[in-house]
Motif scaffolding. Structure first.
Motif, PDB file in Angstrom:
ATOM      1  N   ILE A 144       0.851  -1.196   0.000  1.00 25.14           N
ATOM      2  CA  ILE A 144       0.000   0.000   0.000  1.00 25.14           C
ATOM      3  C   ILE A 144       0.887   1.247   0.000  1.00 25.14           C
ATOM      4  CG2 ILE A 144      -1.606   1.378   1.397  1.00 25.14           C
ATOM      5  CD1 ILE A 144      -2.822  -1.355   2.319  1.00 25.14           C
ATOM      6  N   LEU A 145       1.888   1.249   0.860  1.00 26.34           N
ATOM      7  CA  LEU A 145       2.788   2.408   0.947  1.00 26.34           C
ATOM      8  C   LEU A 145       3.595   2.585  -0.337  1.00 26.34           C
ATOM      9  CD1 LEU A 145       3.972   2.093   4.648  1.00 26.34           C
ATOM     10  CD2 LEU A 145       2.156   3.558   3.704  1.00 26.34           C
ATOM     11  N   ALA A 202      -0.457  14.664   3.729  1.00 25.31           N
ATOM     12  CA  ALA A 202      -1.048  14.855   2.398  1.00 25.31           C
ATOM     13  C   ALA A 202      -0.540  13.788   1.431  1.00 25.31           C
ATOM     14  CB  ALA A 202      -0.735  16.255   1.882  1.00 25.31           C
ATOM     15  N   ASN A 203       0.739  13.425   1.546  1.00 23.04           N
ATOM     16  CA  ASN A 203       1.288  12.377   0.674  1.00 23.04           C
ATOM     17  C   ASN A 203       0.608  11.035   0.908  1.00 23.04           C
ATOM     18  OD1 ASN A 203       3.075  14.228  -0.407  1.00 23.04           O
ATOM     19  ND2 ASN A 203       4.770  13.588   0.892  1.00 23.04           N
ATOM     20  N   LEU A 204       0.136  10.791   2.123  1.00 22.80           N
ATOM     21  CA  LEU A 204      -0.538   9.523   2.410  1.00 22.80           C
ATOM     22  C   LEU A 204      -1.926   9.441   1.776  1.00 22.80           C
ATOM     23  CD1 LEU A 204       0.380   8.856   6.143  1.00 22.80           C
ATOM     24  CD2 LEU A 204       1.103   7.554   4.147  1.00 22.80           C
ATOM     25  N   THR A 205      -2.444  10.546   1.271  1.00 22.88           N
ATOM     26  CA  THR A 205      -3.780  10.559   0.667  1.00 22.88           C
ATOM     27  C   THR A 205      -3.730  10.432  -0.856  1.00 22.88           C
ATOM     28  OG1 THR A 205      -3.895  12.983   0.427  1.00 22.88           O
ATOM     29  CG2 THR A 205      -4.667  12.042   2.523  1.00 22.88           C
ATOM     30  N   GLY A 229      -0.349  10.336  -8.746  1.00 17.27           N
ATOM     31  CA  GLY A 229      -0.981  11.646  -8.585  1.00 17.27           C
ATOM     32  C   GLY A 229      -2.463  11.598  -8.261  1.00 17.27           C
ATOM     33  N   GLU A 230      -3.053  10.416  -8.357  1.00 20.63           N
ATOM     34  CA  GLU A 230      -4.478  10.258  -8.086  1.00 20.63           C
ATOM     35  C   GLU A 230      -4.740  10.283  -6.574  1.00 20.63           C
ATOM     36  OE1 GLU A 230      -7.789   6.924  -9.313  1.00 20.63           O
ATOM     37  OE2 GLU A 230      -5.909   7.040 -10.427  1.00 20.63           O
ATOM     38  N   THR A 231      -5.744  11.036  -6.150  1.00 19.36           N
ATOM     39  CA  THR A 231      -6.090  11.105  -4.735  1.00 19.36           C
ATOM     40  C   THR A 231      -7.027   9.961  -4.393  1.00 19.36           C
ATOM     41  OG1 THR A 231      -5.855  13.496  -4.727  1.00 19.36           O
ATOM     42  CG2 THR A 231      -7.126  12.546  -2.929  1.00 19.36           C
ATOM     43  N   TRP A 232      -6.626   9.127  -3.442  1.00 23.54           N
ATOM     44  CA  TRP A 232      -7.485   8.010  -3.017  1.00 23.54           C
ATOM     45  C   TRP A 232      -8.295   8.393  -1.781  1.00 23.54           C
ATOM     46  CZ3 TRP A 232      -7.499   5.568   1.699  1.00 23.54           C
ATOM     47  CH2 TRP A 232      -6.402   5.774   2.524  1.00 23.54           C
ATOM     48  N   ASN A 233      -7.866   9.398  -1.046  1.00 19.70           N
ATOM     49  CA  ASN A 233      -8.557   9.804   0.175  1.00 19.70           C
ATOM     50  C   ASN A 233      -8.655  11.324   0.196  1.00 19.70           C
ATOM     51  OD1 ASN A 233      -9.292  10.500   2.831  1.00 19.70           O
ATOM     52  ND2 ASN A 233      -8.289   8.704   3.680  1.00 19.70           N
ATOM     53  N   LYS A 234      -9.864  11.838   0.005  1.00 19.01           N
ATOM     54  CA  LYS A 234     -10.084  13.286  -0.046  1.00 19.01           C
ATOM     55  C   LYS A 234     -10.400  13.883   1.312  1.00 19.01           C
ATOM     56  CE  LYS A 234     -11.358  13.140  -4.819  1.00 19.01           C
ATOM     57  NZ  LYS A 234     -12.335  13.333  -5.846  1.00 19.01           N
ATOM     58  N   LEU A 235     -10.377  13.054   2.344  1.00 16.40           N
ATOM     59  CA  LEU A 235     -10.646  13.478   3.717  1.00 16.40           C
ATOM     60  C   LEU A 235     -11.947  14.285   3.802  1.00 16.40           C
ATOM     61  CD1 LEU A 235      -9.099  12.897   6.325  1.00 16.40           C
ATOM     62  CD2 LEU A 235      -8.160  15.185   6.202  1.00 16.40           C
ATOM     63  N   GLU A 236     -12.998  13.706   3.221  1.00 13.17           N
ATOM     64  CA  GLU A 236     -14.298  14.378   3.213  1.00 13.17           C
ATOM     65  C   GLU A 236     -15.241  13.847   4.283  1.00 13.17           C
ATOM     66  OE1 GLU A 236     -15.409  13.781  -0.873  1.00 13.17           O
ATOM     67  OE2 GLU A 236     -14.460  15.679  -1.462  1.00 13.17           O
ATOM     68  N   THR A 237     -14.942  12.681   4.835  1.00 13.10           N
ATOM     69  CA  THR A 237     -15.816  12.077   5.839  1.00 13.10           C
ATOM     70  C   THR A 237     -14.973  11.555   7.000  1.00 13.10           C
ATOM     71  OG1 THR A 237     -15.665   9.849   4.908  1.00 13.10           O
ATOM     72  CG2 THR A 237     -17.411  11.292   4.016  1.00 13.10           C
ATOM     73  N   LEU A 238     -15.639  11.258   8.108  1.00 11.02           N
ATOM     74  CA  LEU A 238     -14.918  10.670   9.237  1.00 11.02           C
ATOM     75  C   LEU A 238     -14.355   9.304   8.871  1.00 11.02           C
ATOM     76  CD1 LEU A 238     -17.008  11.661  12.377  1.00 11.02           C
ATOM     77  CD2 LEU A 238     -14.818  12.579  11.590  1.00 11.02           C
ATOM     78  N   PHE A 258      -5.780   4.942  10.634  1.00 10.54           N
ATOM     79  CA  PHE A 258      -5.392   3.525  10.684  1.00 10.54           C
ATOM     80  C   PHE A 258      -4.125   3.267   9.874  1.00 10.54           C
ATOM     81  CE2 PHE A 258      -9.470   0.892  11.762  1.00 10.54           C
ATOM     82  CZ  PHE A 258      -9.579   1.551  12.976  1.00 10.54           C
ATOM     83  N   LEU A 259      -4.055   3.859   8.674  1.00 10.22           N
ATOM     84  CA  LEU A 259      -2.895   3.637   7.819  1.00 10.22           C
ATOM     85  C   LEU A 259      -1.627   4.172   8.470  1.00 10.22           C
ATOM     86  CD1 LEU A 259      -1.723   2.580   5.177  1.00 10.22           C
ATOM     87  CD2 LEU A 259      -2.303   4.785   4.129  1.00 10.22           C
ATOM     88  N   LEU A 260      -1.699   5.360   9.055  1.00 13.12           N
ATOM     89  CA  LEU A 260      -0.525   5.921   9.726  1.00 13.12           C
ATOM     90  C   LEU A 260      -0.135   5.070  10.934  1.00 13.12           C
ATOM     91  CD1 LEU A 260       1.643   8.081  10.078  1.00 13.12           C
ATOM     92  CD2 LEU A 260      -0.038   9.405  11.396  1.00 13.12           C
TER      93      LEU A 260
END
Length: 170
Positions: free
Chosen positions: A51-52, A66-69, A74-83, A91-93
């Motif tokens: 994954i990393l 931000a790099n973890l998202t 260059g594609e964003t997999w996590n937009k941090l829009e929801t809890l 969890f990933l961190l």
């Protein structure tokens, strides 16, 4: 492609139950510590490394949240829009920290708090609860926290484990 549901489901399976031998990983929130089952974590370390690697952390000795998202393409997999998105990142961190892929020890947490200054209040559960507005809190996280929390990575270890081709256990 990665998504929050997959990350949460897969990493949740690695969380230790009461009285199991565990390894602690630190998350984003300053008080967040997650206990991972030592045996399950060892069995699935290569999947976390993959994954990393997909994110591109095997290429840089320093990263930020931000790099973890974002995937290395260059594609964003996590937009941090929801809890749920926040939980996946947390969890990933924490799991990456427990695996030794990302350094998020007490010293790193202290440096991040110092670097964030007054914004460090937003990485506490107390302020999140006081705000009582998850959308606003997540927006602040995106604007003030993601770019400003930094972590050392271990690219060589990520590469070593990512080549072992194990799949997260269900």
């Amino acid at each position: 492609m990665l998504n929050s549901d997959i990350i949460i489901a897969d990493i949740s399976n690695l969380i230790a139950k009461k009285n199991e031998k565990c390894i602690i990983g630190n998350g984003i929130l300053s008080s967040m510590k997650i206990a991972f089952n030592e045996e399950k974590l060892a069995e699935n370390k290569s999947s976390i490394a993959q994954i990393l690697q997909e994110i591109g952390l095997d290429q840089y000795p320093l990263t930020n949240l931000a790099n973890l998202t974002t995937l290395k393409n260059g594609e964003t997999w996590n937009k941090l829009e929801t809890l749920k998105d926040f939980q996946a990142l947390e969890f990933l961190l924490a799991c990456s920290s427990a695996c030794g892929f990302i350094k998020n020890d007490t010293k790193t947490i202290s440096k991040n708090i110092e670097n964030l200054g007054g914004n460090s209040l937003f990485i506490t559960l107390t302020v999140r609860k006081i705000m009582n507005n998850d959308e606003k809190w997540l927006e602040i996280m995106k604007q003030r926290i993601l770019q400003n929390m930094h972590f050392l990575t271990n690219p060589a270890t990520i590469l070593e484990y990512s080549s072992k081709n194990k799949i997260l256990s269900k």
